[in-house]
Design a protein around this motif. Sequence first.
Motif, PDB file in Angstrom:
ATOM      1  N   ARG A  97       0.815  -1.222   0.000  1.00 32.22           N
ATOM      2  CA  ARG A  97       0.000   0.000   0.000  1.00 32.22           C
ATOM      3  C   ARG A  97       0.850   1.274   0.000  1.00 32.22           C
ATOM      4  O   ARG A  97       0.569   2.222  -0.715  1.00 32.22           O
ATOM      5  CB  ARG A  97      -0.923  -0.021   1.225  1.00 32.22           C
ATOM      6  CG  ARG A  97      -1.649   1.250   1.545  1.00 32.22           C
ATOM      7  CD  ARG A  97      -2.634   1.638   0.451  1.00 32.22           C
ATOM      8  NE  ARG A  97      -3.449   2.761   0.820  1.00 32.22           N
ATOM      9  CZ  ARG A  97      -3.053   4.034   0.787  1.00 32.22           C
ATOM     10  NH1 ARG A  97      -1.832   4.345   0.420  1.00 32.22           N
ATOM     11  NH2 ARG A  97      -3.889   4.997   1.147  1.00 32.22           N
ATOM     12  N   PHE A  98       1.912   1.293   0.835  1.00 34.69           N
ATOM     13  CA  PHE A  98       2.692   2.518   1.006  1.00 34.69           C
ATOM     14  C   PHE A  98       4.080   2.477   0.363  1.00 34.69           C
ATOM     15  O   PHE A  98       4.725   3.505   0.252  1.00 34.69           O
ATOM     16  CB  PHE A  98       2.850   2.838   2.498  1.00 34.69           C
ATOM     17  CG  PHE A  98       1.581   3.294   3.149  1.00 34.69           C
ATOM     18  CD1 PHE A  98       1.055   4.544   2.882  1.00 34.69           C
ATOM     19  CD2 PHE A  98       0.912   2.470   4.033  1.00 34.69           C
ATOM     20  CE1 PHE A  98      -0.107   4.975   3.488  1.00 34.69           C
ATOM     21  CE2 PHE A  98      -0.252   2.887   4.649  1.00 34.69           C
ATOM     22  CZ  PHE A  98      -0.769   4.148   4.372  1.00 34.69           C
ATOM     23  N   GLY A  99       4.566   1.295   0.029  1.00 39.12           N
ATOM     24  CA  GLY A  99       5.872   1.187  -0.597  1.00 39.12           C
ATOM     25  C   GLY A  99       7.033   1.050   0.368  1.00 39.12           C
ATOM     26  O   GLY A  99       8.119   0.649  -0.029  1.00 39.12           O
ATOM     27  N   ARG A 100       6.826   1.375   1.625  1.00 41.91           N
ATOM     28  CA  ARG A 100       7.918   1.330   2.606  1.00 41.91           C
ATOM     29  C   ARG A 100       7.365   1.450   4.022  1.00 41.91           C
ATOM     30  O   ARG A 100       6.206   1.821   4.207  1.00 41.91           O
ATOM     31  CB  ARG A 100       8.901   2.462   2.341  1.00 41.91           C
ATOM     32  CG  ARG A 100       8.228   3.822   2.479  1.00 41.91           C
ATOM     33  CD  ARG A 100       8.968   4.955   1.844  1.00 41.91           C
ATOM     34  NE  ARG A 100       9.886   5.573   2.778  1.00 41.91           N
ATOM     35  CZ  ARG A 100      10.608   6.631   2.472  1.00 41.91           C
ATOM     36  NH1 ARG A 100      10.545   7.163   1.272  1.00 41.91           N
ATOM     37  NH2 ARG A 100      11.403   7.169   3.347  1.00 41.91           N
ATOM     38  N   VAL A 101       8.215   1.174   4.998  1.00 46.33           N
ATOM     39  CA  VAL A 101       7.904   1.422   6.404  1.00 46.33           C
ATOM     40  C   VAL A 101       9.163   2.033   7.005  1.00 46.33           C
ATOM     41  O   VAL A 101      10.224   1.413   6.991  1.00 46.33           O
ATOM     42  CB  VAL A 101       7.527   0.134   7.169  1.00 46.33           C
ATOM     43  CG1 VAL A 101       7.315   0.441   8.646  1.00 46.33           C
ATOM     44  CG2 VAL A 101       6.294  -0.510   6.575  1.00 46.33           C
TER      45      VAL A 101
END
Length: 190
Positions: A97-101
């Motif tokens: 969903r976001f591409g990274r954490v």
Amino acid sequence: MLPSNPKLTSGSRWPERGVHRMSKVIAVFGAGTGLGASVAHRFGREGFRVALVARRKKYLDALVEQLAVGGVEAAAFTADLSRPSEVPALVARIRDRFGRVDVVEYGPFSTEQSLIPAAEMDAAALEKGIPMFLLTPVEVVRAVSAGVDTARRWSLPPDHRRHGRPPRAPAQRPGPPRRRRPQLPALSPR
């Protein structure tokens, strides 16, 4: 999906408003009514996109709406954090969903749980919390750090209190050296 080449505004190094290529992501594991919600709001105000993780979808959806009113991009992910084996798939969904954490806040504690005084703690009571408070956090760190250059992003500088600068030599006092105290003779028994 995020654009591969965000347009920059008039010579700025920041992307146009609404393009999130450079904004960081916080994953709030245990996005409840207390600390988790507060962390989500605070990081959202600082420009982070927010992944909210908890068991109750209804509450998560309401929190996503609250954050959206404040202009924060957020998404809800339902999960039972007492099941460590499900964490890698959960983190994969967040990354999809976001591409990274970039940041993790782990604080699952519900009103259904109660604190036990240390004097009353026994192995059976302690064993109940092991999956959620020991095993799942380990799996979260493993899943989030997978594929990250751990030497650069997750370690402290050599002397982290001084931000990586080498330690200074001890200061020398000006003037004559200090005199040492004379040693007292050892007392012998009579």
